[in-house]
Scaffold this motif. Structure first.
Motif, PDB file in Angstrom:
ATOM      1  N   LEU A   1      -4.272   7.289 -16.736  1.00 25.55           N
ATOM      2  CA  LEU A   1      -4.646   5.886 -16.584  1.00 25.55           C
ATOM      3  C   LEU A   1      -3.435   4.974 -16.705  1.00 25.55           C
ATOM      4  O   LEU A   1      -3.335   3.943 -16.026  1.00 25.55           O
ATOM      5  CB  LEU A   1      -5.705   5.513 -17.620  1.00 25.55           C
ATOM      6  N   ALA A   2      -2.523   5.350 -17.600  1.00 20.63           N
ATOM      7  CA  ALA A   2      -1.319   4.528 -17.798  1.00 20.63           C
ATOM      8  C   ALA A   2      -0.327   4.689 -16.645  1.00 20.63           C
ATOM      9  O   ALA A   2       0.465   3.776 -16.367  1.00 20.63           O
ATOM     10  CB  ALA A   2      -0.649   4.901 -19.109  1.00 20.63           C
ATOM     11  N   LEU A   3      -0.371   5.829 -15.979  1.00 15.10           N
ATOM     12  CA  LEU A   3       0.606   6.122 -14.932  1.00 15.10           C
ATOM     13  C   LEU A   3       0.187   5.642 -13.549  1.00 15.10           C
ATOM     14  O   LEU A   3       1.038   5.287 -12.724  1.00 15.10           O
ATOM     15  CB  LEU A   3       0.857   7.641 -14.880  1.00 15.10           C
ATOM     16  N   ARG A   4      -1.105   5.611 -13.268  1.00 17.89           N
ATOM     17  CA  ARG A   4      -1.547   5.307 -11.907  1.00 17.89           C
ATOM     18  C   ARG A   4      -1.372   3.817 -11.602  1.00 17.89           C
ATOM     19  O   ARG A   4      -1.231   2.990 -12.519  1.00 17.89           O
ATOM     20  CB  ARG A   4      -2.996   5.724 -11.730  1.00 17.89           C
ATOM     21  N   PRO A   5      -1.411   3.411 -10.315  1.00 12.51           N
ATOM     22  CA  PRO A   5      -1.292   1.984  -9.946  1.00 12.51           C
ATOM     23  C   PRO A   5      -2.394   1.151 -10.591  1.00 12.51           C
ATOM     24  O   PRO A   5      -3.472   1.650 -10.937  1.00 12.51           O
ATOM     25  CB  PRO A   5      -1.432   2.002  -8.426  1.00 12.51           C
ATOM     26  N   ALA A   6      -2.128  -0.127 -10.723  1.00 13.67           N
ATOM     27  CA  ALA A   6      -3.068  -1.018 -11.409  1.00 13.67           C
ATOM     28  C   ALA A   6      -4.396  -1.130 -10.671  1.00 13.67           C
ATOM     29  O   ALA A   6      -5.457  -1.236 -11.294  1.00 13.67           O
ATOM     30  CB  ALA A   6      -2.447  -2.400 -11.574  1.00 13.67           C
ATOM     31  N   ASN A   7      -4.346  -1.135  -9.347  1.00 15.92           N
ATOM     32  CA  ASN A   7      -5.575  -1.260  -8.563  1.00 15.92           C
ATOM     33  C   ASN A   7      -5.694  -0.088  -7.589  1.00 15.92           C
ATOM     34  O   ASN A   7      -5.466  -0.243  -6.381  1.00 15.92           O
ATOM     35  CB  ASN A   7      -5.579  -2.589  -7.787  1.00 15.92           C
ATOM     36  N   PRO A   8      -6.025   1.095  -8.104  1.00 14.20           N
ATOM     37  CA  PRO A   8      -6.109   2.268  -7.231  1.00 14.20           C
ATOM     38  C   PRO A   8      -7.283   2.149  -6.268  1.00 14.20           C
ATOM     39  O   PRO A   8      -8.301   1.517  -6.569  1.00 14.20           O
ATOM     40  CB  PRO A   8      -6.309   3.424  -8.208  1.00 14.20           C
ATOM     41  N   SER A   9      -7.108   2.757  -5.134  1.00 18.27           N
ATOM     42  CA  SER A   9      -8.198   2.789  -4.165  1.00 18.27           C
ATOM     43  C   SER A   9      -9.266   3.775  -4.626  1.00 18.27           C
ATOM     44  O   SER A   9      -9.065   4.547  -5.570  1.00 18.27           O
ATOM     45  CB  SER A   9      -7.669   3.211  -2.799  1.00 18.27           C
ATOM     46  N   ALA A  10     -10.404   3.750  -3.949  1.00 16.55           N
ATOM     47  CA  ALA A  10     -11.503   4.651  -4.308  1.00 16.55           C
ATOM     48  C   ALA A  10     -11.084   6.114  -4.172  1.00 16.55           C
ATOM     49  O   ALA A  10     -11.409   6.947  -5.020  1.00 16.55           O
ATOM     50  CB  ALA A  10     -12.721   4.365  -3.442  1.00 16.55           C
ATOM     51  N   SER A  11     -10.364   6.417  -3.096  1.00 18.24           N
ATOM     52  CA  SER A  11      -9.931   7.807  -2.903  1.00 18.24           C
ATOM     53  C   SER A  11      -8.938   8.240  -3.978  1.00 18.24           C
ATOM     54  O   SER A  11      -8.946   9.401  -4.422  1.00 18.24           O
ATOM     55  CB  SER A  11      -9.307   7.963  -1.507  1.00 18.24           C
ATOM     56  N   GLN A  12      -8.090   7.294  -4.420  1.00 16.30           N
ATOM     57  CA  GLN A  12      -7.145   7.626  -5.491  1.00 16.30           C
ATOM     58  C   GLN A  12      -7.873   7.866  -6.813  1.00 16.30           C
ATOM     59  O   GLN A  12      -7.500   8.738  -7.592  1.00 16.30           O
ATOM     60  CB  GLN A  12      -6.125   6.503  -5.633  1.00 16.30           C
ATOM     61  N   ARG A  13      -8.905   7.066  -7.062  1.00 15.38           N
ATOM     62  CA  ARG A  13      -9.694   7.274  -8.290  1.00 15.38           C
ATOM     63  C   ARG A  13     -10.322   8.674  -8.297  1.00 15.38           C
ATOM     64  O   ARG A  13     -10.329   9.365  -9.301  1.00 15.38           O
ATOM     65  CB  ARG A  13     -10.795   6.211  -8.393  1.00 15.38           C
ATOM     66  N   VAL A  14     -10.867   9.053  -7.119  1.00 16.48           N
ATOM     67  CA  VAL A  14     -11.505  10.372  -7.030  1.00 16.48           C
ATOM     68  C   VAL A  14     -10.475  11.481  -7.223  1.00 16.48           C
ATOM     69  O   VAL A  14     -10.683  12.432  -7.990  1.00 16.48           O
ATOM     70  CB  VAL A  14     -12.225  10.529  -5.680  1.00 16.48           C
ATOM     71  N   ALA A  15      -9.339  11.362  -6.530  1.00 15.77           N
ATOM     72  CA  ALA A  15      -8.301  12.387  -6.646  1.00 15.77           C
ATOM     73  C   ALA A  15      -7.781  12.484  -8.071  1.00 15.77           C
ATOM     74  O   ALA A  15      -7.575  13.574  -8.612  1.00 15.77           O
ATOM     75  CB  ALA A  15      -7.153  12.073  -5.677  1.00 15.77           C
ATOM     76  N   GLY A  16      -7.564  11.312  -8.687  1.00 13.21           N
ATOM     77  CA  GLY A  16      -7.098  11.322 -10.071  1.00 13.21           C
ATOM     78  C   GLY A  16      -8.113  11.936 -11.016  1.00 13.21           C
ATOM     79  O   GLY A  16      -7.766  12.697 -11.933  1.00 13.21           O
ATOM     80  N   GLY A  17      -9.391  11.631 -10.802  1.00 13.07           N
ATOM     81  CA  GLY A  17     -10.435  12.210 -11.654  1.00 13.07           C
ATOM     82  C   GLY A  17     -10.512  13.719 -11.524  1.00 13.07           C
ATOM     83  O   GLY A  17     -10.705  14.428 -12.522  1.00 13.07           O
TER      84      GLY A  17
ATOM     85  N   ARG B   1       0.834  -1.202   0.000  1.00 13.18           N
ATOM     86  CA  ARG B   1       0.000   0.000   0.000  1.00 13.18           C
ATOM     87  C   ARG B   1       0.870   1.254   0.000  1.00 13.18           C
ATOM     88  O   ARG B   1       0.564   2.241  -0.659  1.00 13.18           O
ATOM     89  CB  ARG B   1      -0.915  -0.004   1.231  1.00 13.18           C
ATOM     90  N   ALA B   2       1.951   1.221   0.763  1.00 15.07           N
ATOM     91  CA  ALA B   2       2.856   2.379   0.794  1.00 15.07           C
ATOM     92  C   ALA B   2       3.481   2.616  -0.572  1.00 15.07           C
ATOM     93  O   ALA B   2       3.611   3.758  -1.043  1.00 15.07           O
ATOM     94  CB  ALA B   2       3.939   2.153   1.850  1.00 15.07           C
ATOM     95  N   ALA B   3       3.864   1.514  -1.237  1.00 14.80           N
ATOM     96  CA  ALA B   3       4.461   1.644  -2.579  1.00 14.80           C
ATOM     97  C   ALA B   3       3.452   2.198  -3.576  1.00 14.80           C
ATOM     98  O   ALA B   3       3.766   3.059  -4.405  1.00 14.80           O
ATOM     99  CB  ALA B   3       4.993   0.291  -3.037  1.00 14.80           C
ATOM    100  N   ASP B   4       2.203   1.675  -3.481  1.00 13.01           N
ATOM    101  CA  ASP B   4       1.167   2.169  -4.390  1.00 13.01           C
ATOM    102  C   ASP B   4       0.858   3.649  -4.152  1.00 13.01           C
ATOM    103  O   ASP B   4       0.608   4.401  -5.087  1.00 13.01           O
ATOM    104  CB  ASP B   4      -0.113   1.340  -4.223  1.00 13.01           C
ATOM    105  N   ALA B   5       0.856   4.046  -2.872  1.00  9.39           N
ATOM    106  CA  ALA B   5       0.590   5.456  -2.568  1.00  9.39           C
ATOM    107  C   ALA B   5       1.681   6.345  -3.147  1.00  9.39           C
ATOM    108  O   ALA B   5       1.405   7.423  -3.712  1.00  9.39           O
ATOM    109  CB  ALA B   5       0.489   5.654  -1.058  1.00  9.39           C
ATOM    110  N   GLY B   6       2.939   5.890  -3.020  1.00  7.23           N
ATOM    111  CA  GLY B   6       4.034   6.669  -3.599  1.00  7.23           C
ATOM    112  C   GLY B   6       3.934   6.734  -5.114  1.00  7.23           C
ATOM    113  O   GLY B   6       4.154   7.783  -5.723  1.00  7.23           O
ATOM    114  N   ARG B   7       3.591   5.593  -5.719  1.00  6.54           N
ATOM    115  CA  ARG B   7       3.451   5.569  -7.182  1.00  6.54           C
ATOM    116  C   ARG B   7       2.306   6.468  -7.630  1.00  6.54           C
ATOM    117  O   ARG B   7       2.414   7.142  -8.655  1.00  6.54           O
ATOM    118  CB  ARG B   7       3.209   4.131  -7.642  1.00  6.54           C
ATOM    119  N   PHE B   8       1.233   6.477  -6.842  1.00  9.99           N
ATOM    120  CA  PHE B   8       0.091   7.323  -7.220  1.00  9.99           C
ATOM    121  C   PHE B   8       0.471   8.800  -7.172  1.00  9.99           C
ATOM    122  O   PHE B   8       0.082   9.581  -8.047  1.00  9.99           O
ATOM    123  CB  PHE B   8      -1.091   7.040  -6.291  1.00  9.99           C
ATOM    124  N   ARG B   9       1.210   9.175  -6.112  1.00 10.25           N
ATOM    125  CA  ARG B   9       1.618  10.585  -6.038  1.00 10.25           C
ATOM    126  C   ARG B   9       2.482  10.966  -7.237  1.00 10.25           C
ATOM    127  O   ARG B   9       2.324  12.047  -7.800  1.00 10.25           O
ATOM    128  CB  ARG B   9       2.365  10.832  -4.719  1.00 10.25           C
TER     129      ARG B   9
END
Length: 524
Positions: free
Chosen positions: A117-133, A25-33
């Motif tokens: 879409l290509a940059l974000r983690p493969a399985n983003p959380s709901a909050s990440q989807r909202v922030a990305g949108g 989860r920590a790695a995915d959060a860093g990748r999302f940022r």
């Protein structure tokens, strides 16, 4: 049913151990940022986000296309003003640009969304989807909104040019004299003479009466320097002549005159536009003539002033004047005496109000119209009105800066499309724009033909003396502006600087500098 063994980690939905979840989860959060940062960077440099996400071919293609577009813009920016104005006044180019900008907006927004879409983690959380949108939406709006506004600007410009200006040439093309070229688009023609008609055909006038050309001016412009002189003729001028080689001379050998009464209003200058066309064949001045009344006035007024047939005409009606001034945001003028708003002298109807005297008064379209037209109770009547009309033109020329025009262009274009008529062909617009910029860097000069000027009598004008006065005025303007072209004697775009200038006296021996004549001098 078997129970899970105690002490062993439970598997997650993706098959991984739950003990591995916190690091992942920590790695995915860093990748999302980082995906958010690269999405923003990929918006500034389209294709970079795709490239960083591993889609190297797609990213390289997108970056190459946008780089080519950027190089094209740089090329246009260095191609010179002539090339830019030629493209900017081409209706087909403008319409193409409008469509291209909308397509670019759609493509750019698609690239932003695809990159994220290509940059974000493969399985983003709901909050990440909202922030990305939210980020994609904000970036898309930041890109699409300016492009959409620019597309509308391009479309409205094309509509304005297509409505007001025609592809057809006037019956006498001014550039056929000599050999026009890049260094001298006017050929061997030294001056352009434009007939300016203020048409009394607003919404409160009976349409059956047609256009009444109450304001008649000629702007004579030196094409090399932009030095310009306005010549104003009273609307009640009689006996407008026609050249002997014109077909109109056969119908009016003694000028536009009933043969006995120079005070017959049916034969005044302002009656020519409506009264002559029904009395002559429609194709008398050529099959391509669209506005016979204006063409007749170009021939007659040009002959009267000794300038030959005038090159072009511009007609602005009452409503057009008000809308144009309002579109510019108003105009600043010096008011030297109380000017009536409305009123009918002959019928005893008093004005509804007055424009009070004062320097640098900012007037909207309605008040500027009455500044130019009010005459109730004024002893000099039409002549004082003619003088004020010149001041309005001078103020518009000096105060309509490129910044003001661009800022209010859609309003100006809308007003112009509905209320301006001209026979200036579209192909001449680049040269006319260049000439207008030259005019703006000089002082306008003016002659009003009234009693005391060249022996003026409206009912029987001394045309030879008038023509000599015109030539004298042109020489005076050239001499006054020689050495100052491009650097006028006073910064004329600041009304306050001319508010208390010393007035130039009107006389038959000297033309007027409008910056001085239109200054604030209530004692005059």
């Amino acid at each position: 049913m078997t129970e899970p063994q105690r002490g062993l980690p439970e598997p997650l939905e993706d098959g991984t151990d739950s003990e591995a979840a916190p690091p992942r989860r920590a790695a995915d959060a860093g990748r999302f940022r980082w995906s958010l940062a690269w999405t923003a960077l990929g918006t500034l440099i389209p294709g970079l986000g795709l490239w960083h996400a591993g889609r190297r071919v797609a990213g390289a293609v997108v970056m190459s296309v946008f780089a080519a577009m950027l190089l094209g813009l740089v090329y246009l920016g260095t191609a010179g003003r002539d090339r830019i104005t030629t493209l900017a006044t081409n209706v087909d180019v403008l319409n193409g640009v409008a469509v291209g900008l909308l397509v670019l907006a759609v493509v750019w927004v698609t690239i932003i969304a695809t990159s994220h879409l290509a940059l974000r983690p493969a399985n983003p959380s709901a909050s990440q989807r909202v922030a990305g949108g939210i980020l994609v939406g904000v970036l898309s709006l930041a890109v699409a909104a300016p492009l959409a506004v620019s597309a509308e600007f391009s479309r409205s410009t094309a509509e304005f040019l297509g409505t007001v200006f025609s592809d057809d040439e006037p019956s006498a093309d001014p550039t056929t004299s000599g050999a026009p070229g890049p260094t001298n688009p006017w050929g061997d023609k030294e001056r352009i003479n434009v007939l300016v008609l203020g048409g009394d055909s607003g919404t409160h006038r009976d349409p059956a009466l047609g256009l009444r050309a109450d304001t008649v001016m000629v702007a004579s412009i030196d094409v090399r320097t932009g030095v310009s002189t306005l010549f104003s003729l009273p609307r009640q001028t009689a006996r407008i002549p026609f050249p002997k080689d014109s077909p109109l001379h056969k119908y009016y050998p003694n000028g536009f005159y009933d043969g006995s009464n120079g005070a017959n209003s049916d034969y005044f200058l302002n009656a020519m536009y409506n009264n002559i066309p029904p009395r002559i064949p429609r194709n008398l001045l050529g099959d391509k003539v669209k506005n016979l009344g204006a063409e007749v006035m170009k021939v007659g007024v040009g002959e009267a002033l000794g300038l030959g047939k005038l090159d072009y005409y511009v007609i602005i009606n009452m409503d057009g004047f008000k809308q144009f001034i309002n579109a510019l945001g108003g105009v600043t003028l010096n008011v030297n005496y109380r000017i009536p708003i409305g009123g009918k002298t002959t019928e005893g109807v008093p004005p509804t109000g007055y424009i009070d005297p004062g320097p640098n008064k900012h007037l909207d379209g309605r008040l500027a119209l009455w500044y130019a037209r009010g005459r109730y109770g004024l002893t000099t009547g039409d002549y004082s009105r003619m003088e004020r009309q010149r001041c309005v033109i001078n103020a518009v020329v000096q105060q309509a800066t490129p910044q003001a025009v661009l800022t209010n262009f859609e309003k100006i274009a809308s007003a112009g499309s509905k209320t301006i008529q001209t026979d200036i062909p579209r192909r001449m617009l680049p040269q006319m724009i260049d000439l207008a910029l030259k005019v703006k860097n000089t002082n306008l000069h003016s002659v009003v033909f009234q009693p005391g000027v060249a022996g003026w009598v409206s009912s029987n004008p001394p045309w030879p003396a008038v023509q000599r006065r015109v030539q004298q005025a042109l020489k005076e303007a050239d001499k006054a502006e020689s050495g100052k072209t491009g650097s006028p004697s006073a910064p004329t775009n600041s009304p306050s600087q001319s508010a208390t200038a010393k007035p130039t006296k009107s006389s038959s021996s000297k033309s007027e500098n409008l910056n001085d004549s239109c200054a604030y001098h209530p004692q005059k």
